[in-house]
Design a protein around this motif. Structure first.
Motif, PDB file in Angstrom:
ATOM      1  N   LYS A  74      -7.522   6.234 -10.853  1.00 28.21           N
ATOM      2  CA  LYS A  74      -6.722   5.657  -9.763  1.00 28.21           C
ATOM      3  C   LYS A  74      -6.821   6.546  -8.522  1.00 28.21           C
ATOM      4  N   VAL A  75      -6.858   5.912  -7.375  1.00 33.38           N
ATOM      5  CA  VAL A  75      -6.860   6.643  -6.103  1.00 33.38           C
ATOM      6  C   VAL A  75      -5.697   6.133  -5.262  1.00 33.38           C
ATOM      7  N   VAL A  76      -4.874   7.059  -4.795  1.00 29.21           N
ATOM      8  CA  VAL A  76      -3.723   6.724  -3.956  1.00 29.21           C
ATOM      9  C   VAL A  76      -4.013   7.251  -2.552  1.00 29.21           C
ATOM     10  N   VAL A  77      -3.881   6.359  -1.563  1.00 28.48           N
ATOM     11  CA  VAL A  77      -4.294   6.676  -0.194  1.00 28.48           C
ATOM     12  C   VAL A  77      -3.100   6.640   0.758  1.00 28.48           C
ATOM     13  N   GLY A  78      -3.053   7.601   1.697  1.00 25.98           N
ATOM     14  CA  GLY A  78      -2.024   7.584   2.738  1.00 25.98           C
ATOM     15  C   GLY A  78      -2.362   6.571   3.816  1.00 25.98           C
ATOM     16  N   VAL A  79      -3.476   6.802   4.526  1.00 24.54           N
ATOM     17  CA  VAL A  79      -3.864   5.950   5.654  1.00 24.54           C
ATOM     18  C   VAL A  79      -5.282   5.425   5.463  1.00 24.54           C
ATOM     19  N   ALA A  80      -5.510   4.167   5.834  1.00 26.92           N
ATOM     20  CA  ALA A  80      -6.861   3.590   5.787  1.00 26.92           C
ATOM     21  C   ALA A  80      -7.744   4.276   6.833  1.00 26.92           C
TER      22      ALA A  80
END
Ligand code: RP5
Length: 355
Positions: free
Chosen positions: A101-107
């Protein structure tokens, strides 16, 4: 989350703090931090991007984690890059490492590197976007703003007396504020890609415009580009900004082109700086240049240092923005007020005009 592990939210906060360590050294690349959790939620790797050409945050964290990344979660402040630049795509490295899984703050808005989330999903990796998005955005605001619109983020810094004066009646202006405030300004210079003044300031003050430790005078490891806005090319050959302490661009109207006022076209100047990899500019004045930037709506943030002193009538105004009536006032919204030694530091953003 297993006992002893950290939550995704905490990990993102940590990743944002890690990313901040790269402030001032990553351009033209973004500020990025990464925390890797194993399948049980334990931190197994951490990293941040330190400089362009160096490993990306995800790669540093993956190297630390080794096999423990398999089945784990990567928490990254910015969407992992999807392209091969000076280094390979982080999406591929995350997939190869078996991250689940990858959790991202900003695109990522960069047309060259964006699309990481899609690539990860196509490879079967779960992706969650927008975690602590506002903080992740704030931590990378200069780069994100600059890449989205094609010109650097501009912070106007000024120093003034309590009665809003920037120079005494006889023109002397150095050291209005305390050493504590000036050290704070050097931290701002360190975090900026360029420091900009107008020719008036060069002729009046002969500033060095380097980032340095004021106590021992030593130069910071990385120096911002010094930019003098000098329509007619009047910067003296012996000016301190022309020394070897840092790179300097004396931007003339002949090079950049002229705006409606016959002076250097500021929008074109910023676009040219963007092409040179400058993502953040610290505008240090003086009154005419700051006024022109404000009037053109080209200031993103204002940082004002105000000393508890009075200079009274006859002293120079802080900014010459062509305001003649109250309805033309440039309104700002305060975002922070902090005491710095004996002085005050105001941070504000220009209010967007309605309509
Ligand atoms: C500016 O920094 C002031 O207006 C002054 O001209 C200048 C001094 O810079 P250094 O010579 O200390 O680098 O904000």
């Amino acid at each position: 989350m297993a006992s002893g592990g950290v939550s995704i939210d905490e990990a993102m906060r940590r990743a944002i703090a890690l990313g901040a360590r790269g402030l001032g050294t990553t351009s033209p690349n973004p500020i990025v931090g990464c925390v890797l959790l194993d399948a049980a939620g334990e931190v197994v790797g951490e990293g941040f991007h330190a400089y362009a050409g160096g490993p990306h945050a995800e790669i540093v964290a993956l190297a630390q984690a080794g096999e423990r990344a398999r089945g784990g979660t990567a928490i990254v402040t910015l969407e992992p890059c999807n392209h091969t630049g000076r280094t390979g795509p982080c999406t591929r490295a995350l997939i190869n490492a078996g991250v689940a899984k990858v959790v991202v703050g900003v695109a990522d808005p960069d047309p060259v590197a964006r699309g990481g989330a899609e690539t990860l999903r196509a490879a079967g990796v779960e992706v969650e976007m927008g975690v602590r998005e506002d903080e992740a955005e704030a931590g990378n605001i200069a780069w994100l703003t600059s890449v989205r619109r094609g010109w650097p983020y501009v912070t106007w810094k000024y120093a003034a007396t309590l009665d809003g004066r920037s120079a005494a009646a006889d023109g002397t202006s150095m050291w209005i504020t305390s050493e504590a405030a000036r050290m704070d300004v050097h931290a701002l210079r360190c975090a900026s890609d360029a420091v900009m003044v107008g020719i008036g300031t060069v002729l009046a003050d002969d500033p060095r415009l380097t980032a340095r430790n004021l106590r021992d005078g030593s130069l910071a490891i990385r120096q911002p580009l010094r930019v003098v806005v000098d329509s007619a090319g009047r910067t003296p050959a012996g000016a301190k900004v022309r020394d070897n302490a840092a790179a300097t661009w004396v931007a003339t109207a002949a090079q950049v082109g002229t705006g409606p006022d016959g002076q250097v076209d500021l929008q074109a100047l910023l676009a040219a700086l963007h092409v040179r990899g400058v993502r953040s500019v610290l505008l240090e004045g003086g009154p005419r240049l700051a006024g022109a930037f404000l009037a053109a709506g080209l200031v993103d943030k204002v940082v004002g240092y105000v000393a508890p002193r009075l200079l009274g009538a006859g002293a120079s105004a802080l900014v010459d923005a062509g305001v003649s009536t109250i309805s033309e006032a440039i309104d700002l919204d305060l975002t922070d007020v902090t005491r710095v030694g004996p002085d005050l530091r105001f941070t504000a953003v220009p209010r967007k005009k309605e309509g």
